[in-house]
Write a protein that holds these residues in place. Sequence first.
Motif, PDB file in Angstrom:
ATOM      1  N   GLU A 299       0.800  -1.228   0.000  1.00 51.34           N
ATOM      2  CA  GLU A 299       0.000   0.000   0.000  1.00 51.34           C
ATOM      3  C   GLU A 299       0.831   1.275   0.000  1.00 51.34           C
ATOM      4  N   GLY A 300       2.031   1.226   0.604  1.00 48.90           N
ATOM      5  CA  GLY A 300       2.822   2.452   0.696  1.00 48.90           C
ATOM      6  C   GLY A 300       4.092   2.251   1.488  1.00 48.90           C
ATOM      7  N   VAL A 301       4.649   3.368   1.950  1.00 45.77           N
ATOM      8  CA  VAL A 301       5.922   3.346   2.667  1.00 45.77           C
ATOM      9  C   VAL A 301       5.841   4.262   3.886  1.00 45.77           C
ATOM     10  N   GLN A 302       6.415   3.793   4.979  1.00 46.06           N
ATOM     11  CA  GLN A 302       6.580   4.626   6.165  1.00 46.06           C
ATOM     12  C   GLN A 302       8.065   4.948   6.266  1.00 46.06           C
ATOM     13  N   LEU A 303       8.386   6.235   6.292  1.00 47.07           N
ATOM     14  CA  LEU A 303       9.768   6.678   6.430  1.00 47.07           C
ATOM     15  C   LEU A 303       9.964   7.295   7.801  1.00 47.07           C
ATOM     16  N   ALA A 304      11.078   6.959   8.420  1.00 51.36           N
ATOM     17  CA  ALA A 304      11.440   7.563   9.702  1.00 51.36           C
ATOM     18  C   ALA A 304      12.881   8.041   9.595  1.00 51.36           C
ATOM     19  N   VAL A 305      13.135   9.240  10.076  1.00 54.74           N
ATOM     20  CA  VAL A 305      14.485   9.807  10.082  1.00 54.74           C
ATOM     21  C   VAL A 305      14.818  10.173  11.516  1.00 54.74           C
ATOM     22  N   MET A 306      15.941   9.639  12.009  1.00 50.53           N
ATOM     23  CA  MET A 306      16.366   9.879  13.381  1.00 50.53           C
ATOM     24  C   MET A 306      17.677  10.656  13.369  1.00 50.53           C
ATOM     25  N   ASP A 307      17.710  11.738  14.129  1.00 48.31           N
ATOM     26  CA  ASP A 307      18.905  12.559  14.305  1.00 48.31           C
ATOM     27  C   ASP A 307      19.471  12.227  15.681  1.00 48.31           C
ATOM     28  N   ALA A 308      20.616  11.547  15.717  1.00 46.10           N
ATOM     29  CA  ALA A 308      21.191  11.106  16.989  1.00 46.10           C
ATOM     30  C   ALA A 308      21.595  12.278  17.878  1.00 46.10           C
ATOM     31  N   ALA A 309      21.991  13.400  17.283  1.00 48.04           N
ATOM     32  CA  ALA A 309      22.436  14.549  18.075  1.00 48.04           C
ATOM     33  C   ALA A 309      21.311  15.108  18.938  1.00 48.04           C
ATOM     34  N   THR A 310      20.098  15.104  18.407  1.00 49.53           N
ATOM     35  CA  THR A 310      18.971  15.667  19.151  1.00 49.53           C
ATOM     36  C   THR A 310      18.059  14.594  19.733  1.00 49.53           C
ATOM     37  N   GLY A 311      18.217  13.350  19.254  1.00 52.65           N
ATOM     38  CA  GLY A 311      17.325  12.281  19.685  1.00 52.65           C
ATOM     39  C   GLY A 311      15.946  12.392  19.061  1.00 52.65           C
ATOM     40  N   THR A 312      15.820  13.247  18.071  1.00 57.51           N
ATOM     41  CA  THR A 312      14.540  13.503  17.425  1.00 57.51           C
ATOM     42  C   THR A 312      14.305  12.530  16.277  1.00 57.51           C
ATOM     43  N   THR A 313      13.093  12.010  16.208  1.00 59.64           N
ATOM     44  CA  THR A 313      12.696  11.165  15.086  1.00 59.64           C
ATOM     45  C   THR A 313      11.439  11.752  14.475  1.00 59.64           C
ATOM     46  N   ALA A 314      11.430  11.828  13.162  1.00 57.87           N
ATOM     47  CA  ALA A 314      10.235  12.259  12.439  1.00 57.87           C
ATOM     48  C   ALA A 314       9.856  11.140  11.491  1.00 57.87           C
ATOM     49  N   GLN A 315       8.566  10.927  11.330  1.00 55.75           N
ATOM     50  CA  GLN A 315       8.152   9.900  10.388  1.00 55.75           C
ATOM     51  C   GLN A 315       6.949  10.365   9.598  1.00 55.75           C
ATOM     52  N   ASP A 316       6.791   9.733   8.440  1.00 55.35           N
ATOM     53  CA  ASP A 316       5.706  10.076   7.545  1.00 55.35           C
ATOM     54  C   ASP A 316       5.294   8.811   6.810  1.00 55.35           C
ATOM     55  N   VAL A 317       4.032   8.716   6.467  1.00 52.38           N
ATOM     56  CA  VAL A 317       3.518   7.588   5.698  1.00 52.38           C
ATOM     57  C   VAL A 317       2.985   8.126   4.381  1.00 52.38           C
ATOM     58  N   THR A 318       3.373   7.478   3.289  1.00 49.95           N
ATOM     59  CA  THR A 318       2.927   7.881   1.961  1.00 49.95           C
ATOM     60  C   THR A 318       2.377   6.664   1.237  1.00 49.95           C
ATOM     61  N   MET A 319       1.230   6.818   0.618  1.00 55.69           N
ATOM     62  CA  MET A 319       0.625   5.751  -0.177  1.00 55.69           C
ATOM     63  C   MET A 319       1.276   5.744  -1.559  1.00 55.69           C
ATOM     64  N   TRP A 320       1.541   4.541  -2.100  1.00 55.08           N
ATOM     65  CA  TRP A 320       2.113   4.450  -3.445  1.00 55.08           C
ATOM     66  C   TRP A 320       1.193   5.133  -4.450  1.00 55.08           C
ATOM     67  N   ALA A 321      -0.119   4.960  -4.300  1.00 53.35           N
ATOM     68  CA  ALA A 321      -1.075   5.554  -5.239  1.00 53.35           C
ATOM     69  C   ALA A 321      -0.913   7.072  -5.305  1.00 53.35           C
ATOM     70  N   ASP A 322      -0.608   7.698  -4.175  1.00 57.25           N
ATOM     71  CA  ASP A 322      -0.419   9.148  -4.162  1.00 57.25           C
ATOM     72  C   ASP A 322       0.853   9.557  -4.901  1.00 57.25           C
ATOM     73  N   LEU A 323       1.889   8.729  -4.831  1.00 59.71           N
ATOM     74  CA  LEU A 323       3.143   9.049  -5.509  1.00 59.71           C
ATOM     75  C   LEU A 323       3.038   8.903  -7.022  1.00 59.71           C
ATOM     76  N   PHE A 324       2.254   7.926  -7.467  1.00 60.85           N
ATOM     77  CA  PHE A 324       2.179   7.634  -8.895  1.00 60.85           C
ATOM     78  C   PHE A 324       0.939   8.213  -9.568  1.00 60.85           C
ATOM     79  N   GLU A 325       0.133   8.924  -8.815  1.00 64.51           N
ATOM     80  CA  GLU A 325      -1.092   9.503  -9.353  1.00 64.51           C
ATOM     81  C   GLU A 325      -0.766  10.588 -10.367  1.00 64.51           C
ATOM     82  N   GLU A 326      -1.439  10.537 -11.508  1.00 68.99           N
ATOM     83  CA  GLU A 326      -1.251  11.582 -12.518  1.00 68.99           C
ATOM     84  C   GLU A 326      -1.990  12.827 -12.082  1.00 68.99           C
TER      85      GLU A 326
END
Length: 163
Positions: free
Chosen positions: A135-162
């Motif tokens: 259905e899609g991808v969940q991306l998480a990015v962690m910055d060790a210096a701050t201990g902060t993690t951000a994540q986002d979920v994107t549906m494949w259909a939204d990426l390939f939609e014309e």
Amino acid sequence: MRIGLILITAALPTLLCPHAALAGDWKAIIAKDMVVVANGKMTMDRYSLCKVKVPGAKKTSVQLRVYAEASESAGISRDFFVSRGQAAQTGIIMFLGAGYAKGTAVSATGALDCHAITAPIGKVDVEVSAYMTGEGVQLAVMDAATGTTAQDVTMWADLFEEK
């Protein structure tokens, strides 16, 4: 180092570049499988050591980890899986390069000199994780210096939609 984590997670899925500009032992790089298939999952685990080439930068190097995972039954081809994992690696290198180069005469592409490494040397500075399903991808990015993690979920259909 403060990273715009939300911007990274929003930009990574849409990158079109299928490979990172990494230097190193090219014979070892081209001979090694990028994907491990075991226990019903495809995984990719890549490490990079990047030298910061911006005069006056507070850090002289940055270690990165890019991890990607998908179930074999998710309906995702191995090629697509590899291309999205590489896009995450390229995206984080370009984003960090732009952050270091900001306000200098150095270009974003010239700010970091990255080499593939087989394992981290101590702890990584930035970790990107991509969990893919049919259905899609969940991306998480962690910055060790701050201990902060951000994540986002994107549906494949939204990426390939014309549009």
